[in-house]
Design an enzyme around this catalytic site. Structure first.
Site, mmCIF file in Angstrom:
data_model
loop_
_atom_site.group_PDB
_atom_site.id
_atom_site.type_symbol
_atom_site.label_atom_id
_atom_site.label_comp_id
_atom_site.label_asym_id
_atom_site.label_seq_id
_atom_site.Cartn_x
_atom_site.Cartn_y
_atom_site.Cartn_z
ATOM 1 N N ASN A 136 -6.294 -4.301 22.652
ATOM 2 C CA ASN A 136 -7.464 -5.023 23.155
ATOM 3 C C ASN A 136 -7.930 -4.428 24.482
ATOM 4 O O ASN A 136 -7.127 -3.997 25.311
ATOM 5 C CB ASN A 136 -7.218 -6.538 23.259
ATOM 6 C CG ASN A 136 -6.031 -6.946 24.094
ATOM 7 O OD1 ASN A 136 -5.050 -6.224 24.191
ATOM 8 N ND2 ASN A 136 -6.115 -8.109 24.707
ATOM 9 N N GLU B 44 -10.443 -5.378 27.495
ATOM 10 C CA GLU B 44 -11.242 -6.464 28.072
ATOM 11 C C GLU B 44 -12.274 -5.913 29.061
ATOM 12 O O GLU B 44 -12.268 -4.733 29.427
ATOM 13 C CB GLU B 44 -10.313 -7.494 28.721
ATOM 14 C CG GLU B 44 -9.399 -8.121 27.674
ATOM 15 C CD GLU B 44 -8.553 -9.268 28.196
ATOM 16 O OE1 GLU B 44 -8.444 -9.458 29.430
ATOM 17 O OE2 GLU B 44 -7.997 -9.992 27.339
ATOM 18 N N CYS C 277 -11.207 -6.892 20.586
ATOM 19 C CA CYS C 277 -9.836 -7.120 20.114
ATOM 20 C C CYS C 277 -9.197 -5.820 19.630
ATOM 21 O O CYS C 277 -9.890 -4.886 19.189
ATOM 22 C CB CYS C 277 -9.832 -8.092 18.942
ATOM 23 S SG CYS C 277 -10.325 -9.767 19.329
ATOM 24 N N GLU D 278 -7.520 -5.231 16.905
ATOM 25 C CA GLU D 278 -7.700 -4.924 15.478
ATOM 26 C C GLU D 278 -9.008 -4.163 15.252
ATOM 27 O O GLU D 278 -9.062 -3.216 14.456
ATOM 28 C CB GLU D 278 -7.735 -6.214 14.650
ATOM 29 C CG GLU D 278 -6.444 -7.011 14.663
ATOM 30 C CD GLU D 278 -6.365 -8.023 15.800
ATOM 31 O OE1 GLU D 278 -6.920 -7.772 16.894
ATOM 32 O OE2 GLU D 278 -5.740 -9.069 15.591
ATOM 33 N N CYS E 159 -8.447 -12.826 14.813
ATOM 34 C CA CYS E 159 -9.559 -13.770 14.982
ATOM 35 C C CYS E 159 -10.573 -13.582 13.843
ATOM 36 O O CYS E 159 -10.514 -12.601 13.084
ATOM 37 C CB CYS E 159 -10.226 -13.568 16.341
ATOM 38 S SG CYS E 159 -11.341 -12.156 16.407
ATOM 39 N N CYS F 287 -12.480 -10.261 13.709
ATOM 40 C CA CYS F 287 -11.639 -9.144 13.253
ATOM 41 C C CYS F 287 -11.415 -9.220 11.752
ATOM 42 O O CYS F 287 -11.415 -8.198 11.059
ATOM 43 C CB CYS F 287 -10.308 -9.132 13.998
ATOM 44 S SG CYS F 287 -10.484 -8.584 15.704
HETATM 45 N N1 THU Z 1 -7.214 -10.662 20.932
HETATM 46 C C1 THU Z 1 -6.987 -9.588 20.122
HETATM 47 O O1 THU Z 1 -6.996 -8.434 20.564
HETATM 48 N N2 THU Z 1 -6.759 -9.839 18.815
HETATM 49 C C2 THU Z 1 -6.710 -11.073 18.249
HETATM 50 O O2 THU Z 1 -6.521 -11.178 17.033
HETATM 51 C C3 THU Z 1 -6.866 -12.267 19.074
HETATM 52 C C4 THU Z 1 -7.260 -12.032 20.488
HETATM 53 C C5 THU Z 1 -7.460 -10.400 22.351
HETATM 54 C C6 THU Z 1 -8.868 -10.669 22.824
HETATM 55 C C7 THU Z 1 -8.627 -10.922 24.294
HETATM 56 O O3 THU Z 1 -8.606 -9.670 24.962
HETATM 57 C C8 THU Z 1 -7.250 -11.538 24.363
HETATM 58 O O4 THU Z 1 -6.623 -11.223 23.124
HETATM 59 C C9 THU Z 1 -7.253 -13.043 24.545
HETATM 60 O O5 THU Z 1 -8.048 -13.668 23.618
#
Ligand code: THU
Length: 162
Positions: A62, A64, A73, A75, A112, A115
Protein backbone atom coordinates in the site's frame (compact mmCIF):
# COMPACT_ATOMS: atom_id res chain seq x y z
CA UNK A 1 -40.50 -15.23 -5.34
CA UNK A 2 -37.47 -17.44 -4.98
CA UNK A 3 -34.63 -17.46 -2.52
CA UNK A 4 -31.26 -17.72 -4.24
CA UNK A 5 -28.30 -18.54 -2.07
CA UNK A 6 -24.72 -17.77 -3.05
CA UNK A 7 -22.15 -19.91 -1.32
CA UNK A 8 -18.55 -18.79 -0.82
CA UNK A 9 -16.10 -21.55 0.00
CA UNK A 10 -13.09 -20.66 2.11
CA UNK A 11 -10.38 -23.16 2.98
CA UNK A 12 -8.90 -22.44 6.38
CA UNK A 13 -5.33 -23.51 7.20
CA UNK A 14 -3.58 -23.39 10.57
CA UNK A 15 -0.12 -22.95 9.15
CA UNK A 16 1.93 -22.08 6.09
CA UNK A 17 3.45 -25.57 6.19
CA UNK A 18 0.16 -27.02 4.94
CA UNK A 19 0.70 -25.35 1.55
CA UNK A 20 2.76 -26.64 -1.36
CA UNK A 21 6.17 -25.08 -2.01
CA UNK A 22 4.99 -22.58 -4.63
CA UNK A 23 2.23 -21.26 -2.37
CA UNK A 24 4.38 -21.17 0.75
CA UNK A 25 7.12 -19.33 -1.19
CA UNK A 26 4.52 -16.78 -2.29
CA UNK A 27 3.37 -16.36 1.32
CA UNK A 28 6.99 -15.81 2.38
CA UNK A 29 7.51 -13.21 -0.37
CA UNK A 30 4.35 -11.32 0.61
CA UNK A 31 5.46 -11.19 4.25
CA UNK A 32 9.10 -10.35 3.45
CA UNK A 33 8.02 -7.37 1.38
CA UNK A 34 5.84 -5.77 4.07
CA UNK A 35 8.43 -3.11 4.89
CA UNK A 36 8.11 -1.73 1.35
CA UNK A 37 4.70 -0.36 2.33
CA UNK A 38 4.40 3.41 2.60
CA UNK A 39 1.79 3.86 5.31
CA UNK A 40 2.79 6.85 7.49
CA UNK A 41 -0.84 7.89 8.05
CA UNK A 42 -2.62 4.66 8.95
CA UNK A 43 0.48 2.79 10.19
CA UNK A 44 -1.25 -0.21 8.66
CA UNK A 45 1.02 -1.93 6.15
CA UNK A 46 -0.27 -4.34 3.53
CA UNK A 47 1.73 -6.46 1.11
CA UNK A 48 0.58 -8.53 -1.85
CA UNK A 49 2.55 -11.02 -3.95
CA UNK A 50 1.24 -12.39 -7.24
CA UNK A 51 2.36 -15.60 -8.91
CA UNK A 52 2.10 -15.38 -12.69
CA UNK A 53 1.98 -18.23 -15.20
CA UNK A 54 5.34 -17.14 -16.69
CA UNK A 55 7.02 -18.07 -13.38
CA UNK A 56 7.47 -14.43 -12.43
CA UNK A 57 6.36 -13.10 -9.06
CA UNK A 58 5.20 -9.51 -8.75
CA UNK A 59 4.84 -7.67 -5.46
CA UNK A 60 3.07 -4.53 -4.31
CA UNK A 61 2.43 -2.69 -1.06
CA UNK A 62 0.00 0.00 0.00
CA UNK A 63 1.14 3.49 -0.95
CA UNK A 64 -0.49 6.26 1.06
CA UNK A 65 -0.71 9.97 0.35
CA UNK A 66 -1.26 13.15 2.41
CA UNK A 67 -4.37 13.59 0.28
CA UNK A 68 -5.76 10.33 1.68
CA UNK A 69 -7.92 9.11 -1.24
CA UNK A 70 -4.95 9.41 -3.59
CA UNK A 71 -3.24 6.45 -1.92
CA UNK A 72 -3.68 2.92 -3.20
CA UNK A 73 -4.05 -0.52 -1.61
CA UNK A 74 -1.36 -3.17 -1.94
CA UNK A 75 -3.56 -5.51 -3.99
CA UNK A 76 -4.23 -2.91 -6.68
CA UNK A 77 -0.60 -1.74 -6.77
CA UNK A 78 0.47 -5.37 -7.29
CA UNK A 79 -2.20 -6.34 -9.83
CA UNK A 80 -1.88 -3.19 -11.94
CA UNK A 81 1.88 -3.64 -11.96
CA UNK A 82 1.60 -7.32 -12.92
CA UNK A 83 -0.85 -6.59 -15.75
CA UNK A 84 1.25 -3.66 -16.91
CA UNK A 85 4.64 -5.39 -16.86
CA UNK A 86 3.48 -8.82 -18.06
CA UNK A 87 0.27 -8.20 -20.03
CA UNK A 88 0.49 -11.64 -21.67
CA UNK A 89 0.78 -13.55 -18.39
CA UNK A 90 -2.08 -14.91 -16.33
CA UNK A 91 -2.06 -14.08 -12.63
CA UNK A 92 -2.52 -17.43 -10.88
CA UNK A 93 -2.44 -16.62 -7.17
CA UNK A 94 -2.34 -13.52 -5.00
CA UNK A 95 -1.13 -13.72 -1.39
CA UNK A 96 -1.91 -10.83 0.98
CA UNK A 97 -0.49 -9.99 4.42
CA UNK A 98 -1.11 -7.05 6.77
CA UNK A 99 1.04 -5.68 9.58
CA UNK A 100 0.31 -3.14 12.30
CA UNK A 101 1.42 -2.36 15.86
CA UNK A 102 4.69 -4.20 15.30
CA UNK A 103 3.26 -7.51 14.09
CA UNK A 104 1.38 -9.34 11.36
CA UNK A 105 -2.34 -9.64 11.99
CA UNK A 106 -3.57 -12.76 13.80
CA UNK A 107 -6.51 -13.18 11.45
CA UNK A 108 -6.19 -12.33 7.75
CA UNK A 109 -7.68 -9.20 6.22
CA UNK A 110 -9.84 -9.63 3.16
CA UNK A 111 -9.28 -7.20 0.26
CA UNK A 112 -11.45 -4.07 0.21
CA UNK A 113 -14.33 -3.80 -2.26
CA UNK A 114 -12.40 -1.72 -4.80
CA UNK A 115 -9.56 -4.24 -4.81
CA UNK A 116 -12.00 -7.11 -5.30
CA UNK A 117 -13.40 -5.29 -8.33
CA UNK A 118 -9.91 -4.81 -9.78
CA UNK A 119 -8.87 -8.41 -9.09
CA UNK A 120 -12.10 -9.63 -10.70
CA UNK A 121 -11.32 -7.65 -13.87
CA UNK A 122 -8.03 -9.57 -14.20
CA UNK A 123 -9.76 -12.88 -13.55
CA UNK A 124 -12.18 -12.14 -16.39
CA UNK A 125 -9.52 -10.63 -18.66
CA UNK A 126 -7.26 -13.68 -18.47
CA UNK A 127 -10.16 -16.17 -18.40
CA UNK A 128 -8.54 -18.00 -15.54
CA UNK A 129 -9.32 -18.24 -11.81
CA UNK A 130 -7.05 -16.24 -9.53
CA UNK A 131 -6.56 -17.98 -6.19
CA UNK A 132 -6.52 -15.68 -3.16
CA UNK A 133 -4.42 -16.48 -0.09
CA UNK A 134 -5.18 -14.33 2.96
CA UNK A 135 -2.36 -14.58 5.45
CA UNK A 136 -2.86 -14.32 9.20
CA UNK A 137 -0.59 -15.48 12.01
CA UNK A 138 -3.01 -18.05 13.40
CA UNK A 139 -5.10 -18.71 10.28
CA UNK A 140 -4.52 -18.62 6.53
CA UNK A 141 -7.53 -18.56 4.21
CA UNK A 142 -7.60 -19.76 0.61
CA UNK A 143 -10.28 -18.86 -1.91
CA UNK A 144 -10.22 -20.64 -5.23
CA UNK A 145 -11.20 -17.54 -7.21
CA UNK A 146 -11.95 -13.82 -6.92
CA UNK A 147 -15.54 -14.15 -8.12
CA UNK A 148 -16.40 -15.92 -4.87
CA UNK A 149 -15.24 -12.80 -2.99
CA UNK A 150 -17.48 -10.59 -5.10
CA UNK A 151 -20.77 -12.27 -5.95
CA UNK A 152 -23.41 -10.29 -7.88
CA UNK A 153 -20.57 -8.30 -9.39
CA UNK A 154 -20.58 -5.69 -12.13
CA UNK A 155 -18.34 -6.51 -15.05
CA UNK A 156 -17.66 -5.59 -18.67
CA UNK A 157 -20.33 -8.01 -19.85
CA UNK A 158 -22.94 -5.39 -18.98
CA UNK A 159 -21.23 -2.81 -21.20
CA UNK A 160 -21.43 -4.82 -24.43
CA UNK A 161 -22.72 -2.67 -27.29
CA UNK A 162 -25.15 -4.45 -29.65
N1 THU B 1 -5.29 -1.45 2.60
C1 THU B 1 -4.73 -2.27 1.66
O1 THU B 1 -3.63 -2.01 1.15
N2 THU B 1 -5.43 -3.37 1.31
C2 THU B 1 -6.62 -3.74 1.83
O2 THU B 1 -7.18 -4.76 1.41
C3 THU B 1 -7.24 -2.96 2.90
C4 THU B 1 -6.57 -1.66 3.21
C5 THU B 1 -4.54 -0.26 2.99
C6 THU B 1 -5.14 1.06 2.54
C7 THU B 1 -4.55 1.99 3.57
O3 THU B 1 -3.26 2.39 3.13
C8 THU B 1 -4.40 1.16 4.82
O4 THU B 1 -4.46 -0.20 4.39
C9 THU B 1 -5.48 1.39 5.86
O5 THU B 1 -6.74 1.28 5.31
Amino acid sequence: MRLKEIVTKVLEFDSESEFNTQDSDLIKIAKANINHAYSPYSKFSVSAAIQLDNNETVTGTNQENAAYPSGLCAERVAMFYANSKFPESKPLTIAIAAFTNGDFLEVPIPPCGSCRQVLLESEIRYKSPIRVILIGKSKIFLLENVKSLLPLSFDGGFLKVK
